[in-house]
Each structure stands twice: as C-alpha cells, then as structure tokens.
Design an enzyme around this catalytic site. Structure first.
Site, PDB file in Angstrom:
ATOM      1  N   HIS A  97       0.825  -1.227   0.000  1.00 47.12           N
ATOM      2  CA  HIS A  97       0.000   0.000   0.000  1.00 47.12           C
ATOM      3  C   HIS A  97       0.853   1.269   0.000  1.00 47.12           C
ATOM      4  CE1 HIS A  97      -3.981  -1.670   0.094  1.00 47.12           C
ATOM      5  NE2 HIS A  97      -3.634  -2.499   1.037  1.00 47.12           N
ATOM      6  N   ASP A 153       0.476  -4.848   5.296  1.00 50.52           N
ATOM      7  CA  ASP A 153      -0.574  -5.732   4.771  1.00 50.52           C
ATOM      8  C   ASP A 153      -0.529  -5.750   3.244  1.00 50.52           C
ATOM      9  OD1 ASP A 153      -1.359  -2.990   4.906  1.00 50.52           O
ATOM     10  OD2 ASP A 153      -3.413  -3.558   4.434  1.00 50.52           O
ATOM     11  N   GLU A 154      -1.097  -6.818   2.675  1.00 51.18           N
ATOM     12  CA  GLU A 154      -1.327  -6.918   1.237  1.00 51.18           C
ATOM     13  C   GLU A 154      -0.112  -6.484   0.423  1.00 51.18           C
ATOM     14  OE1 GLU A 154      -5.049  -4.671   0.924  1.00 51.18           O
ATOM     15  OE2 GLU A 154      -6.183  -6.495   1.357  1.00 51.18           O
ATOM     16  N   VAL A 155       1.001  -7.149   0.670  1.00 52.26           N
ATOM     17  CA  VAL A 155       2.229  -6.825  -0.066  1.00 52.26           C
ATOM     18  C   VAL A 155       2.189  -7.573  -1.398  1.00 52.26           C
ATOM     19  CG1 VAL A 155       4.746  -6.674   0.065  1.00 52.26           C
ATOM     20  CG2 VAL A 155       3.397  -6.609   2.166  1.00 52.26           C
ATOM     21  N   ASP A 204      -1.828 -10.304   7.864  1.00 56.60           N
ATOM     22  CA  ASP A 204      -2.154 -11.187   6.731  1.00 56.60           C
ATOM     23  C   ASP A 204      -0.940 -11.814   6.058  1.00 56.60           C
ATOM     24  OD1 ASP A 204      -2.001  -9.038   4.106  1.00 56.60           O
ATOM     25  OD2 ASP A 204      -2.484  -8.196   6.056  1.00 56.60           O
TER      26      ASP A 204
END
Length: 462
Positions: A97, A153-155, A204
């Site tokens: 992000h 998160d969400e790499v 996550d």
C-alpha cells in the site's frame, strides 16, 4: 461511570477507532465534534492512517496531498484526542500500500515491480532509508507514542521484481523469508530510535508462514500483530487456533481488527450496520475462546478507499451509527435492547434500524445531516431520474438537495473529497436530468402551437 468501569466486561482493554485519511479526510473542526462522541461511546484510542495527509517535509514534501494537515493541525488533533482520553497510534505504510509514495516519478525506482506502485522493493538500501525518513517525521510529531503501526498488509507482487527473483534462486530463500526480513528491518529501525514504541503490523502476510520459520525469524520479539477479519461470518475456531499459533511462535501480545465501515464494497455509499455488528460480536467470541491475556485491544477499522487509487466508500459521518452500535456492543458484551437504547440516546435517533437503511431524518450527532441527505440520494436520486415523471420541478428539487448536501460536506471535508463524492454519486444523474430537461424545453419551444417557451434560465446551470 468512566470508560474503565464500564469496560470491566470487555475483553478488549483498548478500543481504537481507525481513521483512514487516504480519502475524504475530515477537517480538524469536524474531528473536534466527533472525538467527544467516540469517547462517550467507549473508544479509548485512535489509529490514525495519515497516508498523504501528513505534512511531510524536506525531500518527502512531494508526498503531501493538496489539503494535507499542517504541523499545527496535527498538534491540534493530538490535543483534541488527549482531551477526550483517546490514545493516538499513528500508522505509516512501510511495505505494501505504498501507492501514495511510489506513484511519484522521483521514487518510482523503488517499486518491487516497475508497473505497480503498491509494493516497495525490499532489496534496495534506499527503500529502508525512505521508510525510515517517513517514520522519523511522523514520530517527531507523535512524541511518546506507545505504539506505531507500520502496516505491512497486502504486499502484492512481493518476490516478482528482478532483484527478488535473483535472491529467491539462492538456497533456502523464500517469499516468507523475504517478507520477514523486511518487517524485521523496519521494526529494528523503529526500536533503535524509539525504544519505548512498539511496532504493530497487520497479520495477513504472517498467517500462512510455517511456525518454525516464524519462530526463527526474530520478528515475534519485535512486533505485535493485528489479526484482521471484517467478514460477518468469522471462523471463530480458526481465529482461536491462529492466536495459539502466534503465541507458540513467541508473540507476546496480539490485537484484533474488526470494521465499522468500508469493508463491504469498494464503492459502498451506505453502511450495512447488521454486517458490522455481526463481525464485531464474533470478535467478542474469538476473544473468549482464544488464549487469555494476549489480546491488547481491538481496532475498529473504517476504510475510506480500498487503496490509494480506488473510489470513496462510505464517508465517516455515514458510518457513525454503525460505529456506535459496534463500540457499545464490544463494551457491553453484545447487542441487547439496553445497548440499542443507549446507542439511540447517544446519537439522538428515535428508532435505530440495524437491518435496513437508516431513516432519512436520522439523528442529531455531528454529521447526521450528511447521513440523512446521502441516504436520500442513495435511495431516490437514481430511481427518480430514471422514472423522470416530472421534469422541471424534479430538477429544481434535486439541484436544491444536492446543493444542501454539498454545503454540509464542505463543513466536514476538503473541497477535493466533496468534489469526488458528488462526481461519483450525484452529478452524473443530475447532468442527465439537466440535458433531458433542456432537450424537452427545446422540443417544446420548436414545436407547433403555444407550448411553453424556453425559460429565462434556459441553458444555464440551475
């Protein structure tokens, strides 16, 4: 009765309201109105995701949004939070992000994959220097912060860049190891400079990593993971097992994260309260079935965009009834008739609707006018334009209502957010209506007989 007395029954010592400022960031004047409400409802902390609203200086100045808060405004926000007994935890993205950083030409060379600005390349020394500089500027304005959330998160696309592919060809190297080494580097950077501040990370990227790798990485001694799940049907047992796994790996403390808005659709305009209530009540069940005393608190997330380039979802004032229901349920161990009455009282709502949309005249809390008007737009604007039963009076009615909403939004948000919301949700229909009215007028004036001629305002905006 103070919050601490009230929350005797709550398994969550800390109850943080997440303010996602990467879309429609509220003006400081509005925050001064809602912080007392957050406190009254049972919140005792804030997770401030500044993104491009932070007043970055020097070589990072290019990260600032047009209406970024100034350093005095940040101080004012922290002062208002302290007045309302809300402990502030700043959030700085340091891995995934990173769009608001890596979209800039000058920093694009630090992307993991050249095409996508979301993920930072962990192999570049300059990458760590960049997030280090961001962290030090944020910490400078948050002296004494007990926690700093470093995102992670969400790499997406991790391991897909050229340097990563080369690195992964070496023996024993895996994506999990790559992820953990960057997390560790960021956490060590924070702790070396701010030994009294504990880094938090979204969990996550950690969930699927095998226990032995996680234990051996050294990460569990450095960070506190925030387990997030915004669904209305949590796997309660699965979450308890995940907490046990993290405990065995050496993590001392965990946080939960639910949602009060912004998690049910990228362009959702009205908040489905029932969904978020179920989500939060299930987190209470997770807390009851997981390892005791590990849980430090819960973050009630309120996403404003799914990512930096996404459209806006529900605005903060729209999500406040949901926030009230969720906070009070977490505080009192569930949603009872008594809790419902308390929420109605806090919000000035005569009868709270959990399953359906709020009634259009709802509430007397800060921003309730915005909720009422947006509900009206959401329920009726499109359909009434589609049916187009009456022409001019319909245009006049909607123009007036949208102007009223625009004025209400300007009180809380900066012009670009107001513009974006209206552009997304109201203007297209109004423009269609206007064009249609215009066509009908022209047709009428050109036709035979004494039909109504063009009005004096013909061709102009109402």
């Amino acid at each position: 009765m103070t919050n601490s007395e009230m929350s005797g029954s709550s398994p969550f010592k800390m109850r943080l309201v997440h303010l996602d400022l990467k879309g429609a960031p509220p003006k400081v004047s509005y925050l001064s109105e809602v912080f007392p409400l957050f406190h009254a409802l049972g919140a005792n902390g804030l997770l401030l995701e500044y993104e491009d609203m932070f007043p970055y200086e020097g070589h990072l100045r290019l990260l600032r949004a047009k209406h970024a808060y100034s350093p005095p405004e940040i101080k004012e926000i922290l002062h208002l939070a302290a007045l309302n007994e809300l402990e502030v935890i700043p959030l700085v993205q340091t891995f995934g992000h990173m769009e608001f950083v890596l979209k800039h030409e000058a920093l694009a060379h630090l992307r993991e994959v050249a095409l996508f600005p979301n993920t930072l390349n962990p192999h570049e020394a300059e990458s760590l220097a960049l997030v280090g500089a961001m962290i030090s500027q944020v910490m400078e304005l948050h002296p004494g912060a007990r926690w700093l959330h470093v995102g992670c998160d969400e790499v997406y696309y991790l391991g897909e860049g050229e340097a990563s592919r080369r690195w992964l060809r070496q023996e024993h190297n895996t994506k999990a190891r790559l992820c953990l080494s960057h997390m560790k580097a960021v956490a060590c950077h924070v702790l070396a400079r701010h030994p009294a501040t504990t880094p938090l990370v979204w969990d996550d990227m950690l969930r699927a990593i095998p226990e032995d790798q996680l234990s051996a990485s050294g990460v569990p001694q450095l960070v506190e993971p925030v387990l997030w799940d915004y669904g209305a049907d949590l796997d309660i047992h699965g979450k308890a097992l995940l907490m046990e796994k993290y405990r065995r790996c050496g993590f001392l403390r965990l946080w939960a994260a639910s949602a009060f808005k912004g998690a049910t659709g990228a362009s959702q305009a009205l908040t489905p309260i029932e969904h978020h209530l179920r989500n939060n009540v299930q987190w209470l069940q997770v807390a009851a079935s997981g390892p005791a005393d590990m849980l430090q608190g819960i973050v009630l997330t309120g996403w404003q965009r799914y990512d930096h380039f996404s459209v806006l979802c529900e605005l903060l004032p729209v999500g406040i009834p949901s926030l009230a229901v969720c906070l009070q349920s977490l505080l009192h161990g569930g949603f009872t008739e008594d809790v419902k009455a308390r929420v109605e009282n806090f919000l000035g709502i005569s009868s709270l609707e959990i399953t359906d949309l709020m009634s259009e005249g709802a509430g007397s809390f800060p921003g309730s006018d915005i909720l009422a008007l947006i509900t009206h737009v959401g329920l009726h604007l499109r359909s009434s334009v589609d049916t187009l039963l009456e022409r001019d009076s319909l245009l006049a009615r909607w123009s007036t209502l949208v102007q009223e909403l625009e004025a209400a939004l300007h009180r809380v948000f900066y012009p670009d957010a107001v513009e974006e919301w209206l552009e997304e949700n109201a203007r297209p229909s109004l423009q269609r209506l206007q064009a249609l009215v215009q066509d009908l007028r022209e047709a009428a004036s050109a036709g035979p007989g004494p039909g109504p001629g063009p009005s004096p305002h013909s061709g102009q905006d109402p």
